[in-house]
Design a protein around this motif. Sequence first.
Motif, PDB file in Angstrom:
ATOM      1  N   GLN A  19       0.829  -1.205   0.000  1.00 52.44           N
ATOM      2  CA  GLN A  19       0.000   0.000   0.000  1.00 52.44           C
ATOM      3  C   GLN A  19       0.865   1.258   0.000  1.00 52.44           C
ATOM      4  OE1 GLN A  19      -3.045  -0.258   3.153  1.00 52.44           O
ATOM      5  NE2 GLN A  19      -2.723  -2.464   3.051  1.00 52.44           N
ATOM      6  N   ALA A  20       1.887   1.292   0.836  1.00 53.83           N
ATOM      7  CA  ALA A  20       2.771   2.449   0.920  1.00 53.83           C
ATOM      8  C   ALA A  20       3.499   2.667  -0.401  1.00 53.83           C
ATOM      9  CB  ALA A  20       3.761   2.275   2.070  1.00 53.83           C
ATOM     10  N   SER A  21       3.895   1.591  -1.047  1.00 56.50           N
ATOM     11  CA  SER A  21       4.559   1.692  -2.339  1.00 56.50           C
ATOM     12  C   SER A  21       3.612   2.261  -3.395  1.00 56.50           C
ATOM     13  CB  SER A  21       5.066   0.308  -2.762  1.00 56.50           C
ATOM     14  OG  SER A  21       5.664   0.369  -4.033  1.00 56.50           O
ATOM     15  N   ALA A  22       2.365   1.783  -3.414  1.00 55.30           N
ATOM     16  CA  ALA A  22       1.369   2.302  -4.359  1.00 55.30           C
ATOM     17  C   ALA A  22       1.119   3.788  -4.107  1.00 55.30           C
ATOM     18  CB  ALA A  22       0.069   1.513  -4.236  1.00 55.30           C
ATOM     19  N   ALA A  23       1.094   4.191  -2.849  1.00 53.81           N
ATOM     20  CA  ALA A  23       0.869   5.603  -2.505  1.00 53.81           C
ATOM     21  C   ALA A  23       2.048   6.460  -2.954  1.00 53.81           C
ATOM     22  CB  ALA A  23       0.642   5.759  -1.007  1.00 53.81           C
ATOM     23  N   ALA A  24       3.272   5.987  -2.721  1.00 55.68           N
ATOM     24  CA  ALA A  24       4.462   6.744  -3.124  1.00 55.68           C
ATOM     25  C   ALA A  24       4.514   6.893  -4.642  1.00 55.68           C
ATOM     26  CB  ALA A  24       5.719   6.060  -2.600  1.00 55.68           C
ATOM     27  N   GLU A  25       4.163   5.838  -5.359  1.00 56.89           N
ATOM     28  CA  GLU A  25       4.132   5.908  -6.823  1.00 56.89           C
ATOM     29  C   GLU A  25       3.082   6.910  -7.297  1.00 56.89           C
ATOM     30  OE1 GLU A  25       3.623   1.926  -8.320  1.00 56.89           O
ATOM     31  OE2 GLU A  25       5.431   1.231  -7.305  1.00 56.89           O
ATOM     32  N   ALA A  26       1.912   6.902  -6.675  1.00 53.09           N
ATOM     33  CA  ALA A  26       0.854   7.848  -7.042  1.00 53.09           C
ATOM     34  C   ALA A  26       1.258   9.280  -6.728  1.00 53.09           C
ATOM     35  CB  ALA A  26      -0.451   7.493  -6.331  1.00 53.09           C
ATOM     36  N   ALA A  27       1.982   9.477  -5.640  1.00 56.12           N
ATOM     37  CA  ALA A  27       2.415  10.827  -5.268  1.00 56.12           C
ATOM     38  C   ALA A  27       3.262  11.445  -6.380  1.00 56.12           C
ATOM     39  CB  ALA A  27       3.199  10.791  -3.958  1.00 56.12           C
ATOM     40  N   VAL A  28       4.096  10.641  -6.987  1.00 58.54           N
ATOM     41  CA  VAL A  28       4.959  11.129  -8.065  1.00 58.54           C
ATOM     42  C   VAL A  28       4.196  11.179  -9.389  1.00 58.54           C
ATOM     43  CG1 VAL A  28       7.054  10.632  -9.392  1.00 58.54           C
ATOM     44  CG2 VAL A  28       7.044  10.301  -6.910  1.00 58.54           C
ATOM     45  N   ALA A  29       3.543  10.068  -9.768  1.00 61.55           N
ATOM     46  CA  ALA A  29       2.914   9.965 -11.087  1.00 61.55           C
ATOM     47  C   ALA A  29       1.629  10.788 -11.218  1.00 61.55           C
ATOM     48  CB  ALA A  29       2.614   8.499 -11.401  1.00 61.55           C
ATOM     49  N   VAL A  30       0.808  10.803 -10.179  1.00 58.72           N
ATOM     50  CA  VAL A  30      -0.495  11.474 -10.254  1.00 58.72           C
ATOM     51  C   VAL A  30      -0.406  12.927  -9.793  1.00 58.72           C
ATOM     52  CG1 VAL A  30      -2.884  11.449  -9.412  1.00 58.72           C
ATOM     53  CG2 VAL A  30      -1.727   9.294  -9.958  1.00 58.72           C
ATOM     54  N   PHE A  31       0.294  13.154  -8.678  1.00 58.51           N
ATOM     55  CA  PHE A  31       0.331  14.494  -8.089  1.00 58.51           C
ATOM     56  C   PHE A  31       1.575  15.291  -8.462  1.00 58.51           C
ATOM     57  CE2 PHE A  31      -2.077  11.985  -4.770  1.00 58.51           C
ATOM     58  CZ  PHE A  31      -3.324  12.378  -5.224  1.00 58.51           C
ATOM     59  N   GLY A  32       2.559  14.639  -9.117  1.00 63.16           N
ATOM     60  CA  GLY A  32       3.769  15.336  -9.536  1.00 63.16           C
ATOM     61  C   GLY A  32       4.693  15.736  -8.401  1.00 63.16           C
ATOM     62  N   LEU A  33       4.624  15.013  -7.298  1.00 57.87           N
ATOM     63  CA  LEU A  33       5.471  15.342  -6.152  1.00 57.87           C
ATOM     64  C   LEU A  33       6.886  14.811  -6.362  1.00 57.87           C
ATOM     65  CD1 LEU A  33       3.023  14.667  -3.190  1.00 57.87           C
ATOM     66  CD2 LEU A  33       3.470  16.788  -4.409  1.00 57.87           C
ATOM     67  N   PRO A  34       7.856  15.406  -5.691  1.00 58.77           N
ATOM     68  CA  PRO A  34       9.241  14.943  -5.862  1.00 58.77           C
ATOM     69  C   PRO A  34       9.434  13.547  -5.267  1.00 58.77           C
ATOM     70  CG  PRO A  34       9.109  16.608  -4.135  1.00 58.77           C
ATOM     71  CD  PRO A  34       7.747  16.528  -4.776  1.00 58.77           C
ATOM     72  N   ALA A  35      10.286  12.776  -5.931  1.00 63.39           N
ATOM     73  CA  ALA A  35      10.589  11.430  -5.438  1.00 63.39           C
ATOM     74  C   ALA A  35      11.873  11.408  -4.624  1.00 63.39           C
ATOM     75  CB  ALA A  35      10.711  10.461  -6.607  1.00 63.39           C
ATOM     76  N   ASP A  36      12.754  12.360  -4.872  1.00 62.85           N
ATOM     77  CA  ASP A  36      14.053  12.393  -4.198  1.00 62.85           C
ATOM     78  C   ASP A  36      14.252  13.739  -3.520  1.00 62.85           C
ATOM     79  OD1 ASP A  36      14.799   9.825  -5.157  1.00 62.85           O
ATOM     80  OD2 ASP A  36      15.298  10.727  -7.096  1.00 62.85           O
ATOM     81  N   GLY A  37      15.224  13.766  -2.616  1.00 62.21           N
ATOM     82  CA  GLY A  37      15.592  15.023  -1.970  1.00 62.21           C
ATOM     83  C   GLY A  37      14.522  15.548  -1.023  1.00 62.21           C
ATOM     84  N   LEU A  38      13.749  14.653  -0.429  1.00 57.96           N
ATOM     85  CA  LEU A  38      12.696  15.082   0.479  1.00 57.96           C
ATOM     86  C   LEU A  38      13.273  15.534   1.823  1.00 57.96           C
ATOM     87  CD1 LEU A  38      10.051  12.268  -0.090  1.00 57.96           C
ATOM     88  CD2 LEU A  38      10.160  14.512  -1.136  1.00 57.96           C
ATOM     89  N   PRO A  39      12.639  16.509   2.457  1.00 61.65           N
ATOM     90  CA  PRO A  39      13.081  16.933   3.788  1.00 61.65           C
ATOM     91  C   PRO A  39      12.925  15.797   4.807  1.00 61.65           C
ATOM     92  CG  PRO A  39      11.489  18.474   2.861  1.00 61.65           C
ATOM     93  CD  PRO A  39      11.517  17.277   1.975  1.00 61.65           C
ATOM     94  N   GLU A  40      13.606  15.944   5.917  1.00 63.17           N
ATOM     95  CA  GLU A  40      13.484  14.972   6.996  1.00 63.17           C
ATOM     96  C   GLU A  40      12.103  15.056   7.641  1.00 63.17           C
ATOM     97  OE1 GLU A  40      15.635  12.492   7.967  1.00 63.17           O
ATOM     98  OE2 GLU A  40      16.574  13.081   6.082  1.00 63.17           O
ATOM     99  N   SER A  41      11.835  14.137   8.520  1.00 67.52           N
ATOM    100  CA  SER A  41      10.548  14.083   9.215  1.00 67.52           C
ATOM    101  C   SER A  41      10.362  15.308  10.089  1.00 67.52           C
ATOM    102  CB  SER A  41      10.483  12.822  10.086  1.00 67.52           C
ATOM    103  OG  SER A  41      10.600  11.678   9.303  1.00 67.52           O
ATOM    104  N   GLY A  42       9.114  15.585  10.403  1.00 67.19           N
ATOM    105  CA  GLY A  42       8.780  16.699  11.275  1.00 67.19           C
ATOM    106  C   GLY A  42       7.296  16.691  11.576  1.00 67.19           C
ATOM    107  N   HIS A  43       6.859  17.639  12.370  1.00 68.50           N
ATOM    108  CA  HIS A  43       5.439  17.736  12.708  1.00 68.50           C
ATOM    109  C   HIS A  43       4.776  18.780  11.834  1.00 68.50           C
ATOM    110  CE1 HIS A  43       5.296  15.126  16.249  1.00 68.50           C
ATOM    111  NE2 HIS A  43       6.542  15.494  16.419  1.00 68.50           N
ATOM    112  N   LEU A  44       3.514  18.563  11.535  1.00 68.51           N
ATOM    113  CA  LEU A  44       2.732  19.510  10.755  1.00 68.51           C
ATOM    114  C   LEU A  44       2.050  20.466  11.700  1.00 68.51           C
ATOM    115  CD1 LEU A  44       1.588  20.349   7.985  1.00 68.51           C
ATOM    116  CD2 LEU A  44      -0.293  18.787   8.411  1.00 68.51           C
TER     117      LEU A  44
END
Length: 161
Positions: free
Chosen positions: A136-161
């Motif tokens: 499920q997480a893999s499908a979501a990560a793929e959709a984030a890039v392919a569907v929403f155009g989000l970056p796949a690399d160079g993401l910031p570290e974890s944090g709170h929203l």
Amino acid sequence: MPKFTWHTHPVPDHLPVRQVYGFLFVPDGRLLIRLDHGKHSLPGGRPEVGEVHYRDILRREAHEEVTVDIGDPHYLGYQCVDDGIAPYAQVRMAALITLAHPPLPDPDSGRTYDRLLVHPGKAGDLLAWGETGYQQASAAAEAAVAVFGLPADGLPESGHL
């Protein structure tokens, strides 16, 4: 012990949908994880009377649980839960967070959940849902890039929203 299987096709008509959960992303590509007393999960929950569209269920649950507004959700698939009595589906969707409001108590539970932003690659480990969780997480990560155009690399570290 229930058996869990992941499917990417539509939920069959004979299988009731008991839950809708979302992999919710911020524009920099990180994923929102709901944190409740040290337990990691996704925002989501059960359909209410009269709700039939998965996107409406996810929008309501995202706002109630983690006080975020989301764009149009993308269907990822469903997890079939076979408890030996009556199998049911847990739908999974992905969406972009369009607005984050200050945290408020969930009207159903009264709890205010922490909102953790993580690299999508960490979701499978944090959710601890086994092999189907990683799928499920893999499908979501793929959709984030392919569907929403989000970056796949160079993401910031974890944090709170």
